[in-house]
Write an enzyme that holds these catalytic residues in place. Structure first.
Site, PDB file in Angstrom:
ATOM      1  N   SER A   3      -9.081 -39.328   2.224  1.00  0.00           N
ATOM      2  CA  SER A   3      -9.759 -40.431   1.520  1.00  0.00           C
ATOM      3  C   SER A   3     -10.429 -39.863   0.284  1.00  0.00           C
ATOM      4  O   SER A   3     -10.595 -38.642   0.161  1.00  0.00           O
ATOM      5  CB  SER A   3     -10.826 -41.062   2.425  1.00  0.00           C
ATOM      6  N   ASP A   4     -10.837 -40.726  -0.629  1.00  0.00           N
ATOM      7  CA  ASP A   4     -11.720 -40.241  -1.688  1.00  0.00           C
ATOM      8  C   ASP A   4     -13.138 -40.191  -1.105  1.00  0.00           C
ATOM      9  O   ASP A   4     -13.397 -40.626   0.025  1.00  0.00           O
ATOM     10  CB  ASP A   4     -11.628 -41.099  -2.947  1.00  0.00           C
ATOM     11  N   TYR A   5     -14.044 -39.667  -1.901  1.00  0.00           N
ATOM     12  CA  TYR A   5     -15.412 -39.388  -1.465  1.00  0.00           C
ATOM     13  C   TYR A   5     -16.075 -40.648  -0.899  1.00  0.00           C
ATOM     14  O   TYR A   5     -16.418 -41.562  -1.652  1.00  0.00           O
ATOM     15  CB  TYR A   5     -16.194 -38.896  -2.681  1.00  0.00           C
ATOM     16  N   GLU A   6     -16.207 -40.707   0.400  1.00  0.00           N
ATOM     17  CA  GLU A   6     -16.831 -41.847   1.097  1.00  0.00           C
ATOM     18  C   GLU A   6     -16.075 -43.158   0.934  1.00  0.00           C
ATOM     19  O   GLU A   6     -16.633 -44.230   1.193  1.00  0.00           O
ATOM     20  CB  GLU A   6     -18.290 -42.036   0.658  1.00  0.00           C
ATOM     21  N   SER A   7     -14.822 -43.094   0.509  1.00  0.00           N
ATOM     22  CA  SER A   7     -14.115 -44.368   0.301  1.00  0.00           C
ATOM     23  C   SER A   7     -13.837 -45.084   1.616  1.00  0.00           C
ATOM     24  O   SER A   7     -13.561 -46.278   1.619  1.00  0.00           O
ATOM     25  CB  SER A   7     -12.815 -44.157  -0.489  1.00  0.00           C
TER      26      SER A   7
END
Ligand code: BGC
Length: 770
Positions: free
Chosen positions: A315-319
């Site tokens: 995932s992207d950062y905290e996505s």
């Protein structure tokens, strides 16, 4: 149940309305025509053999080891593998990591780096955890680790995949020396909107150039096998359509047809994966109403089923947690369920998989097999990386491997190759090294920090050669070099402009260096204006007003609206953010040791109001006609760009003539060769980028006015002539029809060959029924 249902609004297509034209040839996109298949099949077999014999350990062996390991893992340990956590900004790990690793609850970190630190953590995983599964260390090594290269947009401006590959391979070798095994690069997002700050991180607006650069960077990072020393695993990001953020505002929603998605935004990802990219990052944005980090259509249907990708999706950062903000998940458990079920294997920073997966399984909302599959993919890349057999990094190599003389030399060459000459009236450039009095003016003229660009890895300001230092090292001992800052990059003060004007008046030639600060592009750095910020335009106007031969050097991470400068400055060099060797590389170009050969990878608009402005647009039913009001244009601006896509000049001149096609008619699965004669008609050796564009004249779906399909950067000595040849095949002529099948339709095609997207020779050919 949150089991992924693979459908999306864009998949509910209207099939019936299709007006049947002539028979269509359906061709798998990005696939070569049949005639090329045999040769490529042989090549492929050889490659597969090579890869399987070189990769360690062999694939079948890996699957066996994964199965054996999976069989021994508890659910908690499995979820631990799916978790990636952030380190400290300075590269250190966090105290909590130690305990998590011991318990088998952490699979990967980002930002932890340094051979010693990564070894410390790895030792805990390998010696103190029950199953001894190695950790995977990731970092954003985007355009260099310590030896910082030009920003990716600048590298794309080289129009030279070998140069981009070289930059990525240096970055990989440095990253590997400090214990990293995984980079979050390349960013392969197409960007048609320069307001979006992340345009700087990609290859610009074109799917073909973007695909070529994606492949090159993957090759550079990974080599032929990412387990080899000096290589790291690549990550194609951000999957997908992140670059289409509405209004150019970062993280914003995207909404587009499936056709545009497949023809414009997906190809560079496909190219990266075909080149062997081991991982993909899911994006922050929602796409047609479904967030990219929980989108079964893109993550499972396209990526896994159509493309057969068997690497990892992170995932992207905290996505994953952000699915709640999107209003797509009602709470944390639902967010975890949606992302994992859609195909996001590893969760970056938020910790919802670990917290909720057991409960979701108990409630029957998540299949245990979904967790197993995600773990399987992560273990697979850990095996492919050779981490189980060689988990540690040689601490003795670190110092010698980073910022070495050869790496720095590479950074200088790449930076010089990425410069684009936008204007050179009366051959103001190149400057003579014997120039008597040279004035260097502008807020970026003696700058080090901003030269590092948007993702500066562990680059250091003190490593950077400023332009002032670069010019000092270049000019003769008798040259009198004066410097005046003039004004800041931003802000309202005009105090220094008078002094700059005085300095300019006393000089024989002036170089004025203006643009953006590095943090005005990149993530969360969208702008509503593309003008030079602060009082810089006033500075340039004043300096040019001194009447001396003046060269404007631009440093920026996006196209800027520079109409006044384009009209009034005798010479303009687009230098982007050139990296640690900024000053030397730009001085090489200013004084003619390097003849600039870069081309714009993105359109420069006249005004932000024209955005999105890209060369491969549709024609409309009323194409712009200055003599007819009721045509597609503006009342207050021209419709044309200030500088078109693919544009760039040289200190020499080229003539492109004699466009020849090998056939006037081809079958839909056939191919033809297109060639031109290119001649250097100036007096210096230089590079030209010969560009081939295609247009399907009439089709069952309206087609762009032209689309880049091939290019080559060549070097010619004065008076040298060369025939440059390209092959056009089905993959270059097809498109997605109304049934979303990739077809080549019979009919007339135009081919344009020239030095940029707006000029060139034109020919026609027919695609005929088989
Ligand atoms: C960015 C990614 C990056 C990640 C890790 C995110 O904010 O969107 O491009 O790889 O952070 O640093």
């Amino acid at each position: 149940m949150c089991l992924a249902v693979i459908s999306s609004p864009m998949m509910d297509r209207e099939h019936k309305a299709t007006k049947k034209r002539s028979r269509k040839t359906q061709i798998s996109p990005l696939k070569p025509p049949v005639s090329k298949l045999r040769f490529e099949a042989v090549t492929l077999c050889v490659c597969v053999l090579l890869l399987t014999s070189l990769a360690s350990p062999a694939q079948s062996d890996i699957e066996g080891r994964i199965n054996a390991l999976l069989g021994r893992m508890t659910l908690e340990e499995k979820l631990g593998q799916l978790q990636q956590l952030d380190g400290e900004a300075n590269g250190n790990y966090r105290p909590e990591h130690i305990d998590l690793i011991r318990k088998g609850l952490l699979g990967s970190t980002l930002n932890v780096r340094g051979a010693k630190r990564t070894n410390e953590l790895q030792r805990i995983a390998m010696e103190q955890s029950r199953l001894k599964i190695p950790l995977l260390f990731a970092f954003d090594v985007i355009h260099g680790y310590r030896t910082i290269f030009p920003v990716p947009l600048a590298q794309a401006a080289t129009w030279d995949p070998a140069t981009a590959e070289r930059a990525a391979s240096v970055a990989a070798s440095e990253a590997r020396a400090v214990g990293l095994r995984w980079t979050f690069a390349p960013m392969v997002d197409i960007a048609r909107d320069p307001r979006w700050g992340r345009i700087v991180e990609g290859a610009g607006e074109d799917p073909h150039l973007g695909s070529v650069m994606a492949r090159a960077q993957v090759r550079g990072f990974q080599g032929r096998d990412y387990s080899l020393p000096d290589r790291v695993m690549a990550c194609a990001k951000h999957f997908v359509a992140y670059g289409a953020a509405e209004a150019g505002r970062d993280y914003n929603s995207t909404d587009m047809s499936e056709r545009t998605l497949r023809e414009v935004y997906l190809p560079p990802f496909r190219a990266a994966i075909d080149a062997g990219a081991g991982s993909v990052m899911s994006a922050f944005n929602d796409l047609n109403g479904v967030p990219a980090s929980a989108n079964p259509f893109t993550l499972t249907r396209v990526l896994r089923e159509e493309w057969k990708f068997d690497g990892v999706v992170v995932s992207d950062y905290e996505s994953v947690r952000e699915l709640i903000n999107h209003g797509f998940a009602a709470g944390e458990a639902e967010a975890a369920c949606a992302a994992l079920s859609a195909g996001v294997d590893m969760e970056m920073v938020s910790r919802l998989y670990g917290k909720y997966a057991a409960q979701l399984i108990r409630e029957g909302k998540l299949l245990p097999a979904t967790v197993d599959e995600a773990v399987r993919r992560i273990l697979r890349i850990k095996f492919r990386l050779g981490l189980f057999d060689k988990p540690y990094t040689d601490e003795g190599r670190e110092q010698a491997a980073i910022f070495s003389r050869t790496n720095v030399e590479a950074a200088r060459e790449v930076a010089a190759r990425s410069v684009v000459l936008l204007k050179n009236e009366r051959e103001v450039l190149p400057l003579s090294k014997q120039v008597r009095r040279l004035a260097l003016i502008g807020p970026l003229a003696d700058d080090q920090q901003n030269m590092l660009g948007s993702w500066s890895g562990d680059g250091r300001k003190e490593d950077v050669v400023s332009l002032l230092a670069g010019i000092k090292a270049k000019v003769s001992g008798s040259t009198q070099l004066t410097y005046s800052k003039g004004c800041d990059i931003e802000g309202d003060s005009t105090q220094g402009i008078e002094e700059a004007l005085r300095v300019a008046r006393e000089a024989d030639a002036v170089v004025v260096v203006v643009g953006e600060s590095a943090d005005m592009s990149g993530e969360a750095a969208s702008r509503t204006s593309l003008d030079l910020p602060g009082r810089q335009l006033e500075l340039v106007r004043a300096v040019i007003g001194a009447g001396k031969p003046t060269i404007v050097v631009l440093m920026n991470g996006r196209p800027l609206t520079i109409n006044w400068i384009a009209q009034n400055a005798p010479a303009i060099l687009e230098a982007w953010f050139p990296g640690v060797q900024a000053g030397n590389a730009i001085a090489d170009v200013l004084f003619g040791d390097v003849n600039p050969g870069g081309k714009l990878p993105v359109t420069f608009p006249r005004t932000v109001g024209q955005v999105p402005l890209y060369y491969n647009h549709k024609n409309t039913g009323r194409p712009p006609d200055p003599n007819n009001k009721y045509t597609s244009k503006y009342l207050d601006s021209l419709v044309t760009p200030l500088y078109p896509f693919g544009f760039g000049l040289s200190y020499t001149r080229f003539r492109i003539t004699d466009l020849r096609l090998s056939a006037q008619r081809i079958r839909a699965n056939g191919s033809l060769s297109v060639s031109v004669e290119v001649e250097n008609i100036g007096s210096r050796t230089g590079d030209e980028v010969v560009q081939v564009y295609v247009k399907d004249v009439a089709a069952s779906i309206t087609r762009p006015v032209k689309e880049l399909k091939a290019f080559q950067r060549i070097m010619l000595r004065p008076a040298e002539k060369r025939r440059v040849e390209f092959t056009l095949a089905a993959e270059h002529l097809g498109f997605y029809n109304r049934d979303m099948r990739f077809v080549v339709e019979p009919g007339e095609f135009k081919v344009f060959v020239g030095p940029n997207s707006a000029e060139g020779l034109e020919a026609r050919f027919q695609v005929v029924e088989e």
